[in-house]
Scaffold this motif. Structure first.
Motif, short mmCIF file in Angstrom:
data_model
loop_
_atom_site.label_atom_id
_atom_site.label_comp_id
_atom_site.label_asym_id
_atom_site.label_seq_id
_atom_site.Cartn_x
_atom_site.Cartn_y
_atom_site.Cartn_z
N THR A 1 -11.07 20.03 11.33
CA THR A 1 -10.35 19.14 12.24
C THR A 1 -11.25 17.99 12.67
OG1 THR A 1 -9.04 21.00 13.05
CG2 THR A 1 -9.10 19.03 14.42
N ALA A 2 -12.50 18.31 13.01
CA ALA A 2 -13.44 17.26 13.42
C ALA A 2 -13.71 16.29 12.29
CB ALA A 2 -14.74 17.91 13.90
N ASP A 3 -13.89 16.81 11.07
CA ASP A 3 -14.12 15.93 9.92
C ASP A 3 -12.93 15.01 9.68
OD1 ASP A 3 -16.59 17.01 9.52
OD2 ASP A 3 -15.96 18.38 7.93
N ALA A 4 -11.73 15.56 9.83
CA ALA A 4 -10.53 14.74 9.63
C ALA A 4 -10.44 13.65 10.69
CB ALA A 4 -9.29 15.64 9.68
N ALA A 5 -10.73 13.99 11.94
CA ALA A 5 -10.68 13.00 13.01
C ALA A 5 -11.68 11.88 12.76
CB ALA A 5 -10.95 13.68 14.35
N ARG A 6 -12.88 12.24 12.31
CA ARG A 6 -13.89 11.21 12.05
C ARG A 6 -13.51 10.36 10.85
NH1 ARG A 6 -19.78 13.37 11.77
NH2 ARG A 6 -20.06 11.11 11.55
N SER A 7 -12.89 10.96 9.84
CA SER A 7 -12.46 10.19 8.67
C SER A 7 -11.45 9.12 9.05
CB SER A 7 -11.85 11.12 7.62
OG SER A 7 -12.81 12.03 7.14
N VAL A 8 -10.59 9.44 10.02
CA VAL A 8 -9.61 8.46 10.50
C VAL A 8 -10.33 7.27 11.13
CG1 VAL A 8 -7.78 8.06 12.20
CG2 VAL A 8 -7.76 10.13 10.80
N LEU A 9 -11.37 7.54 11.91
CA LEU A 9 -12.10 6.45 12.55
C LEU A 9 -12.82 5.58 11.53
CD1 LEU A 9 -13.67 8.36 15.60
CD2 LEU A 9 -11.57 7.02 15.53
N VAL A 10 -13.43 6.21 10.52
CA VAL A 10 -14.11 5.44 9.47
C VAL A 10 -13.12 4.54 8.74
CG1 VAL A 10 -15.36 5.62 7.29
CG2 VAL A 10 -15.92 7.18 9.18
N ALA A 11 -11.97 5.10 8.41
CA ALA A 11 -10.95 4.30 7.71
C ALA A 11 -10.45 3.17 8.60
CB ALA A 11 -9.79 5.21 7.31
N ALA A 12 -10.32 3.42 9.89
CA ALA A 12 -9.84 2.39 10.81
C ALA A 12 -10.84 1.23 10.88
CB ALA A 12 -9.62 2.98 12.20
N ARG A 13 -12.15 1.53 10.92
CA ARG A 13 -13.15 0.46 10.96
C ARG A 13 -13.14 -0.35 9.67
NH1 ARG A 13 -16.23 4.54 13.43
NH2 ARG A 13 -17.47 4.93 11.54
N ALA A 14 -13.02 0.34 8.54
CA ALA A 14 -12.99 -0.37 7.26
C ALA A 14 -11.77 -1.27 7.17
CB ALA A 14 -13.00 0.65 6.11
N ALA A 15 -10.61 -0.75 7.59
CA ALA A 15 -9.38 -1.55 7.54
C ALA A 15 -9.46 -2.75 8.46
CB ALA A 15 -8.19 -0.68 7.91
N ARG A 16 -10.03 -2.55 9.65
CA ARG A 16 -10.13 -3.66 10.59
C ARG A 16 -11.07 -4.74 10.07
NH1 ARG A 16 -12.80 -4.18 16.43
NH2 ARG A 16 -11.59 -5.95 17.20
N THR A 17 -12.20 -4.32 9.47
CA THR A 17 -13.13 -5.28 8.91
C THR A 17 -12.47 -6.10 7.81
OG1 THR A 17 -15.03 -3.88 9.42
CG2 THR A 17 -15.34 -5.55 7.72
N ALA A 18 -11.75 -5.42 6.91
CA ALA A 18 -11.08 -6.13 5.81
C ALA A 18 -10.03 -7.09 6.34
CB ALA A 18 -10.44 -5.11 4.86
N GLU A 19 -9.27 -6.67 7.35
CA GLU A 19 -8.23 -7.54 7.91
C GLU A 19 -8.83 -8.76 8.59
OE1 GLU A 19 -4.66 -7.29 11.27
OE2 GLU A 19 -5.73 -5.48 10.65
N LEU A 20 -9.91 -8.55 9.36
CA LEU A 20 -10.58 -9.67 10.02
C LEU A 20 -11.17 -10.64 8.99
CD1 LEU A 20 -12.38 -7.95 13.02
CD2 LEU A 20 -10.64 -9.75 13.17
N ASP A 21 -11.78 -10.09 7.94
CA ASP A 21 -12.36 -10.95 6.91
C ASP A 21 -11.30 -11.84 6.28
OD1 ASP A 21 -14.80 -9.84 7.43
OD2 ASP A 21 -14.99 -8.76 5.53
N ARG A 22 -10.15 -11.25 5.96
CA ARG A 22 -9.08 -12.04 5.34
C ARG A 22 -8.60 -13.14 6.29
NH1 ARG A 22 -7.46 -6.91 3.41
NH2 ARG A 22 -6.04 -6.65 5.19
N TRP A 23 -8.40 -12.78 7.54
CA TRP A 23 -7.89 -13.75 8.51
C TRP A 23 -8.91 -14.88 8.76
CZ3 TRP A 23 -8.90 -13.76 14.22
CH2 TRP A 23 -8.15 -14.75 14.87
#
Length: 566
Positions: free
Chosen positions: A5-27
């Motif tokens: 459960t902890a690993d899954a929760a942390r994976s969500v946060l890692v994916a969220a940071r990567a997605a936000r970085t990619a979105e900001l870069d594009r914008w």
């Protein structure tokens, strides 16, 4: 909650940071190009955005590079105003490569940011030119810049404290926090030391996830994890409770602090050697010197000093069960750190003592903790390599265990080591220094088990004492020390020491080992001092020390069959 459960929760946060970085870069890239790619201009991210570590409360830190364009202000406005309108916090600058390079050479914060610069959009060659120039300057100026960086870090540590032992830590700025890992990467960029290893990277990623969860929970860009937020942050990370969260923080922070300590020793040697370059070794160099003319000075059986650290001697017997403790004791007694490579080799290949320990192994443990404050760093080195829990399996229960009150300065395990190190100064006051040191090391060992820690700790101490090879009587003394380590301070501060019943209560408690009652009183008095000083200023002072000493004096007189002189 499970580890999955902890690993899954942390994976969500890692994916969220990567997605936000990619979105900001594009914008941001679209704001720069605005339908066309301007020549001789590049938008560069620095800081957490550049490292793709931007948490929800993180700031954007952008540099608009150009080659002297007259219309660069208009291009900048095209980027900055939409960012401000979006509500994002922005730290921005407009520079030529020469300007950015000049700023970096005079401003440490700017230099550290530009070392991690990452192109978002625009002229790739321009961004590469900036990074190459900043790196070249950083490496050329390393002797001076690293000394400055070291001073800045130490000032920050003095202000923020040590992350592993704080009730409400700053995850970024405290010693052992995220900032220290960024600094380690900067030192590695100078080629003076290697980049952080896998354990440090894992610790960094954990702290980054905790910071991310903290921003999510609070909705603010705070880095201080206050008590009232800890349960919510733990749940967001899939952890059982705030205690598990704090234990995870302590483990991560101590891994970072240990690695950083070794790194700064390398930096100190580098800056010192640059300031005072030795001549090449002559043919008549001493036999103890290696091919670079560096002396290898014996400091103990199987241990030598090499470049300010203790390493294994060439004839060290890795099959000797006492070797690990003997080398550690030699390092502590010499006031030197153990070389990390030596600790790793011992952890991988050295034979450890089996219960009951031999007298040599037990004496080496006593010598280690008896070295005083110098023992703390050596113990930490063994702990980071997993050797302590292999030597003393019961240690795992208290390792990194938080003490959630403002009186205690340290986790349980560090408090025990601090108490033992403090007890080293009191060994002349007792008949059995070895029992004082081991008793101090074990006095709170019961905090890893349910129930009253003095009662459960006595049972654990009895088992450990037998494991260490003490005699049956000595084991009973250790058990009594742990069971009654609070007897003198609690009795002295809560009861009337002029009342004969008070003294009788103390003497009755130490009567379990016939013939050694007076010895136990002296040991308990010394242990109370070591325990109180290791706990913190609120736990020990002159008033309490005076009461404890007077109660111990009266109890000793009662055991001798008389009354104490005034």
């Amino acid at each position: 909650m499970s580890l999955a459960t902890a690993d899954a929760a942390r994976s969500v946060l890692v994916a969220a940071r990567a997605a936000r970085t990619a979105e900001l870069d594009r914008w941001l890239g679209s704001l720069l190009t605005d339908g066309q790619v301007p020549e001789d201009v590049a938008l560069v991210a620095v800081g957490s955005h550049a490292r793709r570590e931007l948490t929800p409360g993180g700031d954007l830190d952008l540099v608009l590079l150009h080659r002297g364009r007259a219309d660069v202000a208009g291009i900048a406005d095209r980027i900055w105003y939409p960012v401000w309108d979006s509500g994002l916090r922005l730290d921005h600058s407009v520079r030529t490569v020469h300007e950015a390079r000049t700023v970096a050479r005079g401003d440490m914060k700017a230099a550290l940011g530009l070392l991690s610069a990452r192109r978002i959009a625009g002229d790739r060659a321009l961004a590469d030119e900036l990074r190459a120039a900043v790196l070249a300057d950083w490496r050329a100026d390393a002797p001076a810049r690293l000394g400055e960086l070291s001073s800045m870090c130490r000032e920050r540590w003095d202000t923020q404290g040590e992350l592993a032992f704080l009730l409400e830590p700053d995850l970024k700025e405290a010693r052992g926090g995220l900032r220290d890992v960024h600094v380690m990467h900067a030192v590695a960029a100078s080629w003076v030391a290697s980049a952080p290893g896998g354990r440090v990277r894992e610790a960094h990623d954990l702290l980054l996830d905790i910071r991310h969860a903290l921003h999510d929970v609070t909705g603010r860009s705070t880095d201080r994890l206050v008590l009232q937020e800890q349960e919510a942050v733990a749940r967001a990370l899939g952890l059982l409770d705030a205690d598990v969260l704090q234990r995870s923080i302590a483990e991560a922070a101590r891994a970072i602090t240990y690695a950083a300590s070794h790194l700064w020793r390398r930096v100190d040697r580098f800056t010192t050697s640059r300031a005072r370059r030795p001549a090449a070794p002559s043919a008549s160099a001493s036999p103890g010197a290696d091919r670079r003319g560096v002396e290898r000075r014996p400091v103990g059986d199987g241990a030598v000093e090499h470049e300010g650290e203790v390493v294994l001697a060439r004839n060290a017997d890795l099959n000797d069960p006492a070797l690990v403790l003997r080398v550690a004791a030699a390092a502590a007694q010499a006031g030197l750190p153990l070389a990390p490579a030596t600790v790793d080799r011992l952890a991988e290949r050295a034979v450890l003592p089996r219960p009951p320990w031999s007298a040599g192994a037990r004496d080496a443990l006593v010598s280690l903790v008896g070295a005083g404050p110098a023992a703390i760093g050596v113990w930490e080195a063994l702990d980071q390599a997993g050797l302590i829990v292999r030597l003393l399996p019961d240690w795992e229960r208290v390792r990194n265990r938080p003490q959630r009150n403002p009186v205690h300065r340290f986790t349980v395990d560090r408090h025990l080591v601090e108490a033992a190190a403090g007890a080293a100064a009191l060994t002349r006051e007792v008949a059995r220094p070895d029992l004082l040191l081991v008793g101090a090391l074990l006095h709170d060992i019961g905090k890893g088990w349910p129930g009253d820690h003095s009662t459960t700790g006595a049972v654990v101490a009895r088992d450990i004492g037998a494991r260490l090879g003490f005699t049956e009587d000595d084991v009973r003394v250790l058990e009594t020390l742990v069971r009654h380590h609070l007897l003198l301070p609690e009795t002295a501060t809560r009861r009337d020491i002029d009342d004969p019943v008070t003294v009788q209560t103390v003497t009755a408690a130490v009567s379990g080992v016939p013939g050694r009652e007076r010895e136990i009183i002296d040991l308990l008095a010394a242990l109370a001092i070591a325990d109180g000083n290791a706990t913190g200023p609120a736990a020990w002072g002159a008033w309490k020390a005076g009461l404890v000493a007077e109660l111990a004096r009266r109890a000793a007189a009662a055991l001798a069959g008389g009354t104490p002189p005034p």
